[in-house]
Design a protein around this motif. Structure first.
Motif, PDB file in Angstrom:
ATOM      1  N   GLN A 124      -1.698   6.279   7.851  1.00 22.58           N
ATOM      2  CA  GLN A 124      -0.341   5.853   8.230  1.00 22.58           C
ATOM      3  C   GLN A 124       0.128   6.561   9.489  1.00 22.58           C
ATOM      4  OE1 GLN A 124       2.737   5.477   5.374  1.00 22.58           O
ATOM      5  NE2 GLN A 124       1.262   5.366   3.683  1.00 22.58           N
ATOM      6  N   VAL A 125      -0.201   7.850   9.544  1.00 24.03           N
ATOM      7  CA  VAL A 125       0.216   8.601  10.746  1.00 24.03           C
ATOM      8  C   VAL A 125      -0.410   7.981  11.980  1.00 24.03           C
ATOM      9  CG1 VAL A 125      -0.037  10.804  11.918  1.00 24.03           C
ATOM     10  CG2 VAL A 125       0.662  10.745   9.538  1.00 24.03           C
ATOM     11  N   VAL A 155      -3.826   1.229   7.426  1.00 18.19           N
ATOM     12  CA  VAL A 155      -3.022   1.322   6.207  1.00 18.19           C
ATOM     13  C   VAL A 155      -3.913   1.148   4.987  1.00 18.19           C
ATOM     14  CG1 VAL A 155      -1.193   0.199   4.910  1.00 18.19           C
ATOM     15  CG2 VAL A 155      -0.898   0.629   7.324  1.00 18.19           C
ATOM     16  N   GLY A 156      -4.876   0.224   5.101  1.00 18.87           N
ATOM     17  CA  GLY A 156      -5.798   0.041   3.982  1.00 18.87           C
ATOM     18  C   GLY A 156      -6.548   1.328   3.672  1.00 18.87           C
ATOM     19  N   GLY A 190      -4.286   3.866   1.994  1.00 21.52           N
ATOM     20  CA  GLY A 190      -4.104   3.620   0.570  1.00 21.52           C
ATOM     21  C   GLY A 190      -5.359   3.968  -0.215  1.00 21.52           C
ATOM     22  N   SER A 247      -3.860  -1.724  12.720  1.00 20.55           N
ATOM     23  CA  SER A 247      -2.885  -1.032  11.863  1.00 20.55           C
ATOM     24  C   SER A 247      -3.122  -1.393  10.400  1.00 20.55           C
ATOM     25  CB  SER A 247      -1.467  -1.440  12.256  1.00 20.55           C
ATOM     26  OG  SER A 247      -1.131  -0.823  13.458  1.00 20.55           O
ATOM     27  N   THR A 248      -3.381  -2.654  10.167  1.00 17.35           N
ATOM     28  CA  THR A 248      -3.645  -3.077   8.796  1.00 17.35           C
ATOM     29  C   THR A 248      -4.844  -2.316   8.215  1.00 17.35           C
ATOM     30  OG1 THR A 248      -2.916  -5.246   9.497  1.00 17.35           O
ATOM     31  CG2 THR A 248      -4.002  -5.100   7.358  1.00 17.35           C
ATOM     32  N   GLN A 275       0.813  -1.214   0.000  1.00 15.46           N
ATOM     33  CA  GLN A 275       0.000   0.000   0.000  1.00 15.46           C
ATOM     34  C   GLN A 275       0.842   1.257   0.000  1.00 15.46           C
ATOM     35  OE1 GLN A 275      -2.813   0.602  -0.667  1.00 15.46           O
ATOM     36  NE2 GLN A 275      -4.307  -0.885   0.055  1.00 15.46           N
ATOM     37  N   ARG A 278      -1.847  10.381  -2.740  1.00 15.81           N
ATOM     38  CA  ARG A 278      -1.463   9.112  -2.149  1.00 15.81           C
ATOM     39  C   ARG A 278       0.000   8.859  -2.464  1.00 15.81           C
ATOM     40  NH1 ARG A 278      -4.524   4.523  -3.798  1.00 15.81           N
ATOM     41  NH2 ARG A 278      -2.734   3.349  -3.064  1.00 15.81           N
ATOM     42  N   LEU A 334       1.684   2.445  16.796  1.00 17.55           N
ATOM     43  CA  LEU A 334       2.924   1.690  16.975  1.00 17.55           C
ATOM     44  C   LEU A 334       3.693   2.183  18.193  1.00 17.55           C
ATOM     45  CD1 LEU A 334       4.688  -0.166  14.714  1.00 17.55           C
ATOM     46  CD2 LEU A 334       6.165   1.801  15.050  1.00 17.55           C
ATOM     47  N   GLY A 351      -5.710   7.712  -0.325  1.00 22.85           N
ATOM     48  CA  GLY A 351      -4.572   8.424  -0.868  1.00 22.85           C
ATOM     49  C   GLY A 351      -4.076   9.521   0.038  1.00 22.85           C
ATOM     50  N   THR A 352      -4.240   9.363   1.317  1.00 26.32           N
ATOM     51  CA  THR A 352      -3.735  10.375   2.264  1.00 26.32           C
ATOM     52  C   THR A 352      -2.769   9.727   3.228  1.00 26.32           C
ATOM     53  OG1 THR A 352      -5.591   9.917   3.699  1.00 26.32           O
ATOM     54  CG2 THR A 352      -5.814  11.763   2.190  1.00 26.32           C
ATOM     55  N   TRP A 353      -2.093  10.594   3.981  1.00 26.15           N
ATOM     56  CA  TRP A 353      -1.134  10.085   4.956  1.00 26.15           C
ATOM     57  C   TRP A 353      -1.783   9.792   6.310  1.00 26.15           C
ATOM     58  CZ3 TRP A 353       3.258   8.526   3.092  1.00 26.15           C
ATOM     59  CH2 TRP A 353       3.799   9.154   1.965  1.00 26.15           C
ATOM     60  N   GLY A 354      -3.010  10.248   6.482  1.00 26.04           N
ATOM     61  CA  GLY A 354      -3.616  10.191   7.836  1.00 26.04           C
ATOM     62  C   GLY A 354      -3.600   8.799   8.453  1.00 26.04           C
ATOM     63  N   ALA A 407      -1.372   4.952  12.293  1.00 24.75           N
ATOM     64  CA  ALA A 407      -0.729   3.662  12.524  1.00 24.75           C
ATOM     65  C   ALA A 407       0.599   3.845  13.244  1.00 24.75           C
ATOM     66  CB  ALA A 407      -0.527   2.940  11.193  1.00 24.75           C
ATOM     67  N   ILE A 408       1.309   4.908  12.872  1.00 21.96           N
ATOM     68  CA  ILE A 408       2.590   5.151  13.544  1.00 21.96           C
ATOM     69  C   ILE A 408       2.370   5.474  15.018  1.00 21.96           C
ATOM     70  CG2 ILE A 408       4.467   6.826  13.698  1.00 21.96           C
ATOM     71  CD1 ILE A 408       4.451   6.839  10.640  1.00 21.96           C
ATOM     72  N   PHE A 409       1.332   6.264  15.247  1.00 18.82           N
ATOM     73  CA  PHE A 409       1.043   6.570  16.646  1.00 18.82           C
ATOM     74  C   PHE A 409       0.676   5.303  17.411  1.00 18.82           C
ATOM     75  CE2 PHE A 409      -0.111  11.083  15.360  1.00 18.82           C
ATOM     76  CZ  PHE A 409       1.136  11.526  15.707  1.00 18.82           C
TER      77      PHE A 409
END
Lengths: 690, 268, 163
Positions: C63-64, C51-52, C55, C47-48, B121, B200, C70, C58-61, C66-68
């Motif tokens: 993932q961000v 991330v889905g 994707g 987290s999965t 992804q 993205r 983590l 199409g933004t970073w939110g 998910a990082i938190f």
């Protein structure tokens, strides 16, 4: 001015009480007496000023001053109709209950206040020496201040209900102070006894207050003790007044330790001696006398109640005097003497004549002085003897304690009623008033044949005519006067003479004259005990004149009555005989007393055992009550606890047993239940959406 | 919906039944029951990929989507299938392993395959940090503690699962509900990315995929730089708070574990 | 179902499965550490999913977040492991069942199932070198004292059976 004084008088002890109660344990400690002494002294100063700031005026002949503080409660339109014979609202009063907390000062209460605060101040000063090494020094003074406040409020009450409240408050203080040394089982038991016995009287008092409210529609003195209202009630139902009077008198019997309920007062001597002097001799126990005196207008119209009061008073006076003859405990002698003197006061009140009421009030004041003096003197002896108060353990203390000896002698002479000391004047007035009732014709003749306002009841409930009854009472009173003189001086001689000096071991290094802080109050009281009668008694008529503002007609009646010299002569001779007999028997150590005691045999035993009254109560009241309480305890255990409470409580407990194993303490199991439930709920939610 | 639910359950029931059978219950490590459970898990995974779940309803059935895991037949699709299979299988083994050491190792396997999925992804930084932080630090710490506390391998309590059936049922219901909700949402919600969103991340694999969809925007900062920009501009407060949290955790851990207890009584 | 939808769908299903599997493990396992690992597995599922979504949108939110999560997991792991160490010091066991003080007063503690007849896995016998030289002197009472009770019993049983 008067209003300020009336407000300040109760406020000073109250502030002192709060201050000591809050700051005593931590900061004041052995200086706890200072605020209380200051408060009492200020209060006393205000009281003395108050005596002069209640001038009568044409619109206000009694000179009374009422300060309303706040409304306690107001009940509109009570449903008391339906009681046969009573009409709600009573004599012209509006229906409902409207009770204000108010301060009512008149000459009667001002007199009481002056006496009360003066004695209280001296006692507090004395107690600061007497209690100096006590563990709970501050607690003592806090309660004493609370007592002084309650007593002031009692005296200043403007309604029966307020009076009842503070009546209970002084009872509470008495309980706390009798049981002050609560580690001592006797003291704790004595406190409880005083409290329980007083409850019996208070029940009657409460009933009387209810009856007053139902009858008069109010409990305010101003409304109830109004001549017109009382006359209306008398017209309607004279027995109602008698019932009210007897109910109120029941309260007085309890509080003032009269015959059937007097048993608590001697036991109350377990408390500290200053307390005995202040509460159980001078002030609180006279509340009953004050109550009856306050209700004079009611008693005036009820000859039955008068006779009842007089008979009870006479019986108490005689009985207590007889018991006092053989007591070995100095404080107990004085306690029984107090009971006896209170009986005297009720005898005076029971004459129903204004002179008798005035005499009783005057006796109240003088008695407060000389009895407080005697108690404080006894406390001084007790202090010196290391807590020993049994007169067999010490003797011949005359040279050891010269100041105590002299002041005690003054008090004893006053109590014995020897002229010109104060006790003589007041006791003589009472006996004179009784004598007057015994020979009504003489008085009527003296009053130029004027017919008496009240009907002369031919027979009394006691089966004899009123004059002969009072004649009997007069002789009982005179005999009691003889006994009083005898037992007082018996105690005096046993303590200060009766052979060479002997001091118990417990005295230790204490065996010396008490410190100045204790002796000075004795001297002040001694001066009062000696001169009060001469200054304010019948010779000058000051007291009767002052009291006459509140009890109309008293001054005139007293003036008219004058001094009955025959009665005075008889009582003086009798008292002298008592003193002489005591001198003969106890001045020196001699076998005479023992021989006399043996000769009197059963009477001695009867007296020594206080006529077995405690035992009788124990058998007739305490034991059956205990048995009854055991039965009800069993019933409570079986029926209420067993069947009802436990039975009912067992049902949810049994139901609770079912899901109980779920609570197995495993956190995972809880999580499982939670997740499963969540999943099911979500499932239900989703199913509903489609 | 009801039909869908039954279908999802049809695929999930073997999975959780297999899990239930694989759970330790005191027997030997390689008992036949365990093998049966493993077979059931594999079966259910195959079913999940291939079973036509939505065809009957028709409304959702489109060109390529009849199976639950339906993807265009591309390289990334196969990669996804492989990694997802490994991930679920490793998770199943992890929760059923007797020895906690094996559990930890299977968990790192889950992490590795998940990292692959993240890469798919375009979450390359997340993939790397998952491996580094999780597999490299956390799991290793776990192993340390296991070695410290349990040097003898599987203990008695590791060989018994508690409430196995109810737990498996819970898992079944939970996953069923989640997937059903997902399905419901997919059917009713508007499709596609909302217009005007930030770009993205572009990646080799994802580019293919995105290009195929044709609706991805090339960002001004396509790689980790974009993530970093986001983290330290928009989310800077959150980052600081997270740092604070970590600090607190460190201090707390030292305080808790550093506290020496001389208490040696053994609880029953 | 468009391709993008399908991708998201797949990630979400995977996340849900991982989450549920983690839950099952969390509910059944008795070893504190395994329980905690299962909790981490549930976090991985989340987290999965994130991330889905990242994707898909199409933004970073995602993932961000998910990082938190983590870092949160890392913090959690630190504190939890510290707690485990303390608990182990107290009870000499990582069994979560011994901490059941919250149960109703008169409930007996949950007992273990009795051991079956199956052979129990024993600690592996690692090959070791043949003894040589002097044995190091052992102070009495040092070894074996810190062996947890349950472990010792289990090991002893195993040895007895094997022997």
């Amino acid at each position: 001015m008067a209003e300020f004084l009336v407000r300040a008088i109760p406020l000073c002890p109250l502030l002192a009480c709060l201050f000591v109660a809050l700051a005593g344990a931590r900061w004041l400690k052995d200086k706890s007496h200072l605020p209380v002494a200051l408060g009492c002294a200020l209060s006393c100063a205000c009281s003395v000023l108050l005596l002069f700031s209640l001038p009568p005026s044409p619109s206000n002949p009694s000179g009374q001053k009422t300060v309303k503080l706040y409304q306690w409660m107001e009940v509109v339109e009570p449903e008391v109709a339906g009681i046969p014979g009573y009409q709600p609202g009573g004599a012209g009063g509006s229906p409902g209950l409207d009770v204000w907390i108010a301060l009512r000062a008149d000459s009667l209460s001002a007199t009481m206040l002056a006496m009360l605060t003066f004695v209280a101040t001296l006692v507090v000063v004395y107690a600061s020496g007497y209690m100096h090494d006590d563990r709970a020094y501050w607690r003592f003074f806090a309660i004493v201040a609370l007592f002084v406040f309650s007593m002031i409020m009692l005296v200043l009450s403007a309604s029966f209900l307020q009076l009842f409240v503070f009546w209970e408050a002084v009872g509470l203080c008495s309980y706390l102070l009798i049981g002050f040394w609560y580690e001592k089982p006797e003291a704790a038991a004595a406190g409880m006894k005083a409290f329980v016995v007083n409850r019996i009287g208070d029940f009657g008092f409460a009933a009387g207050v209810f009856l007053i409210w139902v009858t008069f529609g109010s409990t305010d003195f101003a409304r109830v003790l109004d001549g017109q209202a009382i006359a209306d009630v008398y017209q309607r139902n004279p027995y109602l007044l008698t019932t009210i009077c007897l109910c109120l008198f029941t309260g007085a019997i309890g509080k003032s330790a009269q015959f059937p309920l007097h048993v608590w007062l001697p036991d109350a001597m377990e408390g500290p001696t200053p307390v005995s002097a202040l509460i159980h001799a001078a002030t609180m126990v006279t509340a009953g006398v004050y109550l009856v005196a306050r209700c004079t207008p009611l008693y005036q119209l009820s000859p039955t109640a008068q006779e009842f009061v007089a008979v009870i008073g006479a019986i108490t006076a005689l009985l207590a005097a007889l018991i006092a003859l053989t007591q070995n405990d100095l404080k107990r002698v004085l306690a029984y003497s107090t009971v006896s003197q209170l009986g005297f006061m009720f005898l005076g009140l029971g004459t129903g004549s204004l002179v008798g009421v005035g005499g009783a009030m005057f006796h109240l004041v003088t008695h407060a002085f000389f009895k407080a003096l005697l108690f404080l003197g006894a406390g001084s002896v007790m202090h010196a003897m290391g807590g020993v108060i049994d007169m067999r353990e010490f003797r011949g203390l005359k040279n050891l304690m010269p100041q105590t000896h002299t002041t005690f002698l003054v008090g004893a002479l006053a109590l014995a009623g020897l002229p010109p000391l104060s006790g003589f004047w007041s006791k003589d007035t009472i006996l004179g008033a009784v004598h007057e009732q015994a020979h009504p014709h003489a008085v009527a003749a003296a009053a130029d044949g004027e017919t008496r306002a009240e009907p002369v009841v031919a027979t009394t409930p006691f089966g004899m005519s009123r004059p002969s009854l009072y004649n009997l009472l007069y002789w009982i009173g005179t005999f009691t006067a003889f006994l009083t003189a005898f037992y007082t001086f018996r105690a005096f001689f046993l303590t200060f003479y009766n052979g060479p000096e002997k001091v118990p071991h417990a005295a230790g290094h204490h065996a010396h004259e008490s410190p100045a802080v204790m002796c000075r109050p004795l001297w002040i009281l001694a001066v009062g005990a000696a001169l009060l009668g001469l200054l304010f008694g019948h010779l000058t008529g000051v007291f009767d004149g002052f009291l006459g503002r509140t009890i109309p007609g008293l001054a005139e009646a007293a003036h008219e009555h004058g001094i009955n010299w025959t009665v005075a002569l008889v009582s003086t001779l009798v008292a002298l005989a008592g003193v002489a007999l005591a001198w003969f028997m106890y001045k020196e150590e001699s076998p005479v007393p023992a021989r006399v005691a043996a000769l009197a045999g059963p009477f001695t035993r009867l007296s020594e055992n206080r006529f077995y009254l405690d035992e009788v109560y124990k058998t007739l009241v305490v034991r059956p009550l205990e048995a009854l309480s055991q039965v009800s305890r069993f019933a409570d255990w079986l029926l209420v606890d067993g069947a009802l409470v436990t039975g009912v409580s067992r049902i949810p407990s049994l139901l609770g047993q079912l899901p109980r194993p779920i609570q197995n303490g495993l956190v995972q199991f809880y999580a499982l239940a939670m997740m499963l439930a969540t999943a099911v709920l979500m499932w239900a939610l989703l199913s509903k959406q489609t | 919906m009801a039909q869908f639910s039954f279908r999802v359950l049809g695929a999930l029931v073997p999975l959780f039944l297999g899990i239930f059978l694989m759970l330790p219950r005191g027997g030997a490590d390689r008992s036949p029951i365990r093998w049966l459970g493993a077979a059931l898990v594999v079966l259910s995974l195959v079913l999940l990929v291939t079973f036509p779940l939505t065809s009957a309803e028709g409304a959702v059935a489109e060109s390529s989507g009849t199976a639950l895991w339906s993807l265009p037949q591309t390289l990334s699709c196969y990669t996804f299938h492989a990694l997802a299979f490994v991930s679920v299988a490793a998770a199943a083994l992890m929760i059923t392993a007797r020895n906690p050491v094996y559990s930890a190792l299977w968990f790192s396997m889950v992490l590795l395959s998940n990292s692959g999925l993240y890469l798919l992804q375009g979450a390359d930084f997340l993939a790397a940090s998952t491996i580094i932080v999780y597999a490299g630090a956390i799991v290793v710490t776990f192993l340390f503690v296991i070695m410290l506390a349990q040097p003898n391998g599987a203990a008695r309590y590791d060989r018994f699962a508690r409430e196995g059936f109810l737990s498996a049922l819970t898992g079944l219901l939970l996953s069923g509900v989640l997937i059903a909700a997902l399905h419901l949402a997919m059917r009713t919600e508007p499709r596609g990315p909302v217009a005007g969103l930030a770009s993205r991340p572009a990646d080799s694999v994802v580019t293919i995929h995105s290009a195929a969809n044709g609706n991805s925007l090339l960002a001004t900062h396509p790689h980790v730089g974009g993530l970093g920009r986001m983290l330290f501009t928009e989310q800077v407060v959150s980052v600081e708070i997270t740092g604070l949290l970590l600090l607190a955790a460190v201090v707390g851990a030292m305080l808790i574990a550093g506290h020496r207890t001389e208490e040696t009584h053994v609880r029953k | 179902m468009s391709g993008n939808d399908a991708w998201l769908n797949n990630y979400l299903v995977l996340g849900a499965l991982l989450f549920s599997l983690g839950a099952v493990g969390f509910l059944t396992r008795r070893n504190l550490i395994v329980i905690f690992l299962c909790a981490e597995l549930m976090l991985q599922g989340v987290s999965t999913t994130l991330v889905g979504f990242s994707g898909f949108h199409g933004t970073w939110g995602g993932q961000v977040t998910a990082i938190f999560s983590l870092s949160l997991a890392a913090a959690e792991a630190g504190v939890a492991l510290a707690l485990f160490v303390v608990l182990f010091k107290r009870g000499f066991s990582l069994d979560v069942s011994i901490w059941s003080d919250l149960r109703e007063e008169d409930q007996p503690p949950v007992e273990d199932e009795p051991l079956g007849d199956e052979p129990v896995e024993t600690p592996r016998q690692w090959p070791h070198l043949a003894p040589a030289g002097r044995l190091p002197e052992r102070r009495p009472g040092v070894s074996g004292e810190q062996v947890p009770r349950r472990e010792a019993v289990a090991a002893g049983e195993g040895v007895a059976r094997n022997g």
